[in-house]
Design a protein around this motif. Structure first.
Motif, PDB file in Angstrom:
ATOM      1  N   CYS A  21      73.944 127.056  94.285  1.00 54.59           N
ATOM      2  CA  CYS A  21      73.985 128.478  94.589  1.00 54.59           C
ATOM      3  C   CYS A  21      75.445 128.869  94.825  1.00 54.59           C
ATOM      4  N   TYR A  22      75.665 130.137  95.087  1.00 61.36           N
ATOM      5  CA  TYR A  22      77.023 130.626  95.342  1.00 61.36           C
ATOM      6  C   TYR A  22      77.073 131.277  96.714  1.00 61.36           C
ATOM      7  N   ILE A  23      78.183 131.079  97.385  1.00 65.27           N
ATOM      8  CA  ILE A  23      78.348 131.567  98.753  1.00 65.27           C
ATOM      9  C   ILE A  23      79.486 132.581  98.793  1.00 65.27           C
ATOM     10  N   LYS A  24      79.211 133.731  99.375  1.00 63.95           N
ATOM     11  CA  LYS A  24      80.213 134.779  99.581  1.00 63.95           C
ATOM     12  C   LYS A  24      80.589 134.830 101.061  1.00 63.95           C
ATOM     13  N   PRO A  25      81.709 135.454 101.405  1.00 66.23           N
ATOM     14  CA  PRO A  25      82.022 135.646 102.825  1.00 66.23           C
ATOM     15  C   PRO A  25      80.893 136.379 103.539  1.00 66.23           C
ATOM     16  N   LYS A  26      80.604 135.962 104.757  1.00 66.71           N
ATOM     17  CA  LYS A  26      79.489 136.515 105.526  1.00 66.71           C
ATOM     18  C   LYS A  26      79.661 138.014 105.759  1.00 66.71           C
ATOM     19  N   TYR A  27      80.903 138.437 106.001  1.00 66.03           N
ATOM     20  CA  TYR A  27      81.196 139.850 106.275  1.00 66.03           C
ATOM     21  C   TYR A  27      82.237 140.364 105.297  1.00 66.03           C
ATOM     22  N   GLU A  28      82.247 141.654 105.108  1.00 66.23           N
ATOM     23  CA  GLU A  28      83.233 142.282 104.233  1.00 66.23           C
ATOM     24  C   GLU A  28      84.635 142.131 104.833  1.00 66.23           C
ATOM     25  N   VAL A  29      85.582 141.772 103.994  1.00 64.56           N
ATOM     26  CA  VAL A  29      86.975 141.614 104.409  1.00 64.56           C
ATOM     27  C   VAL A  29      87.805 142.689 103.713  1.00 64.56           C
TER      28      VAL A  29
ATOM     29  N   HIS B 210      71.220 124.257 105.089  1.00 65.39           N
ATOM     30  CA  HIS B 210      71.220 125.629 105.584  1.00 65.39           C
ATOM     31  C   HIS B 210      72.411 125.891 106.509  1.00 65.39           C
ATOM     32  N   SER B 211      72.666 124.961 107.427  1.00 68.12           N
ATOM     33  CA  SER B 211      73.751 125.171 108.380  1.00 68.12           C
ATOM     34  C   SER B 211      75.117 125.067 107.704  1.00 68.12           C
ATOM     35  N   LEU B 212      75.233 124.194 106.695  1.00 67.48           N
ATOM     36  CA  LEU B 212      76.497 124.098 105.960  1.00 67.48           C
ATOM     37  C   LEU B 212      76.774 125.379 105.167  1.00 67.48           C
ATOM     38  N   LYS B 213      75.759 125.933 104.555  1.00 65.88           N
ATOM     39  CA  LYS B 213      75.922 127.186 103.808  1.00 65.88           C
ATOM     40  C   LYS B 213      76.292 128.328 104.743  1.00 65.88           C
ATOM     41  N   GLU B 214      75.609 128.411 105.881  1.00 65.14           N
ATOM     42  CA  GLU B 214      75.857 129.486 106.839  1.00 65.14           C
ATOM     43  C   GLU B 214      77.277 129.388 107.382  1.00 65.14           C
TER      44      GLU B 214
ATOM     45  N   ARG C 276      87.630 130.943  85.079  1.00 63.00           N
ATOM     46  CA  ARG C 276      86.199 130.915  84.739  1.00 63.00           C
ATOM     47  C   ARG C 276      85.381 130.019  85.661  1.00 63.00           C
ATOM     48  N   ARG C 277      86.056 129.189  86.448  1.00 61.00           N
ATOM     49  CA  ARG C 277      85.370 128.332  87.408  1.00 61.00           C
ATOM     50  C   ARG C 277      85.625 128.851  88.818  1.00 61.00           C
ATOM     51  N   PRO C 278      84.734 128.527  89.761  1.00 66.89           N
ATOM     52  CA  PRO C 278      84.985 128.931  91.152  1.00 66.89           C
ATOM     53  C   PRO C 278      86.277 128.297  91.678  1.00 66.89           C
ATOM     54  N   LEU C 279      86.963 129.020  92.546  1.00 66.17           N
ATOM     55  CA  LEU C 279      88.176 128.488  93.155  1.00 66.17           C
ATOM     56  C   LEU C 279      87.837 127.454  94.227  1.00 66.17           C
ATOM     57  N   LEU C 280      86.622 127.489  94.720  1.00 64.38           N
ATOM     58  CA  LEU C 280      86.158 126.513  95.701  1.00 64.38           C
ATOM     59  C   LEU C 280      84.750 126.070  95.328  1.00 64.38           C
ATOM     60  N   SER C 281      84.532 124.775  95.346  1.00 69.94           N
ATOM     61  CA  SER C 281      83.204 124.244  95.077  1.00 69.94           C
ATOM     62  C   SER C 281      82.922 123.107  96.048  1.00 69.94           C
ATOM     63  N   VAL C 282      81.757 123.160  96.685  1.00 66.81           N
ATOM     64  CA  VAL C 282      81.339 122.137  97.637  1.00 66.81           C
ATOM     65  C   VAL C 282      80.111 121.432  97.074  1.00 66.81           C
ATOM     66  N   GLN C 283      80.147 120.098  97.064  1.00 65.30           N
ATOM     67  CA  GLN C 283      78.977 119.331  96.633  1.00 65.30           C
ATOM     68  C   GLN C 283      78.554 118.400  97.758  1.00 65.30           C
TER      69      GLN C 283
END
Length: 331
Positions: A12-20, A66-70, A149-156
Motif C-alpha cells: 500500500c502507499y502511505i501519505k503524511p497523516k496531516y496536511e503540511v 498497523h502500528s508501523l503504518k500509523e 517514477r518510483r517512490p522516494l521512500l519504500s519500507v518493506q
C-alpha cells in the motif's frame, strides 16, 4: 542453506497523516543533491527477533503492521518530501532542466509486507551475506533518477520464522546517511509512543543549504536524461537536523608498493589526514566549481579499476532505532 524466496503478501502507499503547508511548494535540491542522480538509493535494514509482546500487547503481525503504518504516516508529516516524487521542467531554448521534488505528486511512500521461510541464524551464519537479502528491499539496483517514477521512500517489512526485518529504501538526493538515520530515529520514537502525543526530539530542518547568491532553484545544463544518466565540513556547520546531502568525496593517493610495505595503521593515518585536510575552504571550492560548470556524477567514470572506495559511515546510531521489541540483532 534454505532456497526460500521472499513472497510479497500486500502493498500500500502511505501519505503524511496531516496536511503540511510547506508541501504545497516545490522542494528544490541543493548542489550536492543534484550531483548524485546516478547513485543508488540508500538501503539499510534492521533485523529483530520476533517478540512475544509489543507495547505491552501480545504480538501479532497484523497489529505490528498497523502500528508501523500509523507511525510512518506521522513521521512523514516531519519528512514530507519523502512522500513526493521527482519532477523535471525542461527549457529547450536554454538547454537546461530544473529537477525538484513535487511533494504532492505520486501515491506516497510505499509500504510492503512480505514473508520469508528462513530463520535469523540462516541469514547471519554464512560467511557471505545471502543473496536473498537483496530481496528484503524494494529498490534494489534503483538509481536516484528513478525517483521520477518510483517512490522516494519504500519500507518493506519481512516476517521470518523467528524474526522481523524492516528494510528502508530512501532516495539519496533527498538526504544522506545522517538524514536517513534521522528519519529512522523519528519514526521509531513515534512508534514507541504508541499513539501518545509526542514532541519529537530533533525535528528535521528542510531549509536547503546554498552558497550566497545561489538558489533555491538551480538548473542543470541538460534537456534529456540520456545526457547525464548512465545503467548507474562547513563553517559555520550545518545543524545536525539538516535534511539533504552534505557529502563530498576525498581522494588519498599512494602506490601498491607503499601499501605492501606498511601496515593498516599507516594506511588509516593517510586516510585520516585526507579527511582532516578536507576543510570548509575545499568544500566551497568544489561547490563553486560545480556551480560554474554543473555535472552529475557517473560512477563508471568517477571510479577507476585501481581504486578502493569506502562509503556508508559506521558513525550513525543504527541500533538506537527500536519499535517496541528490543534492539536489532543486526543491521
Amino acid at each position: 542453506m534454505s532456497s526460500a524466496t521472499v513472497k510479497h503478501v500486500s502493498a500500500c502507499y502511505i501519505k503524511p497523516k496531516y496536511e503540511v503547508q510547506e508541501a504545497k511548494q516545490p522542494y528544490y535540491l541543493a548542489p550536492m543533491d543534484l550531483m548524485i542522480f546516478n547513485f543508488h538509493y540508500i538501503q539499510k535494514g534492521l533485523l529483530f527477533t520476533k517478540p512475544s509482546h509489543i507495547n505491552n500487547q501480545e504480538y501479532s503481525i497484523s497489529k505490528l503492521l498497523h502500528s508501523l503504518k500509523e507511525s510512518l504516516s506521522l513521521a512523514l508529516v516531519h519528512f514530507y518530501p519523502l512522500a513526493g516524487q521527482l519532477t523535471t521542467r525542461i527549457s529547450k531554448n536554454r538547454h537546461e532542466c530544473l529537477i525538484f521534488v513535487d511533494c504532492n505528486k505520486g501515491p506516497g511512500a510505499r509500504f510492503i509486507y512480505a514473508t520469508l521461510d528462513m530463520s535469523i541464524s540462516e541469514i547471519l551464519s554464512p560467511a557471505d551475506v545471502p543473496l536473498v537479502v537483496q530481496s528484503l528491499f524494494d529498490h534494489d539496483r534503483a538509481i536516484n533518477h528513478d525517483g521520477h517514477r518510483r517512490p522516494l521512500l519504500s519500507v518493506q517489512v519481512t516476517e521470518l520464522k523467528d524474526g522481523v526485518f524492516i528494510g528502508c529504501s530512501m532516495n539519496h538526493v533527498v538526504g544522506d546517511g545522517t538524514s536517513y538515520w534521522h528519519f529512522w530515529k523519528i519514526w521509531s520514537e513515534i512508534h514507541r509512543a504508541n499513539g501518545k502525543q509526542l514532541l519529537v526530539s530533533r525535528p528535521p530542518n528542510h531549509k536547503r543549504w546554498f552558497p550566497d547568491g545561489y538558489g533555491p532553484a538551480i538548473p542543470l545544463p541538460f534537456t534529456h536524461p540520456d545526457e547525464f544518466v548512465s545503467r548507474h565540513r562547513l563553517d559555520p556547520p550545518l545543524p545536525p537536523e539538516y535534511v539533504g546531502n552534505c557529502v563530498t568525496p576525498t581522494i588519498t593517493t599512494t602506490t601498491a608498493g607503499e601499501l605492501l610495505a606498511h601496515n593498516l595503521g599507516w594506511v588509516a593515518s593517510l586516510l585520516h589526514q585526507s579527511v582532516v585536510n578536507h576543510s570548509d575552504k575545499i568544500v566551497h571550492k568544489i561547490i563553486e566549481g560545480w556551480l560554474q560548470s554543473p555535472f552529475v556524477y557517473r560512477p563508471g567514470k568517477m571510479f577507476d579499476p585501481y581504486s578502493v572506495t569506502m562509503g556508508s559511515s559506521p558513525i550513525f546510531d543504527m541500533y538506537g532505532n527500536e519499535f517496541g521489541f528490543g534492539k536489532a540483532v543486526a543491521v
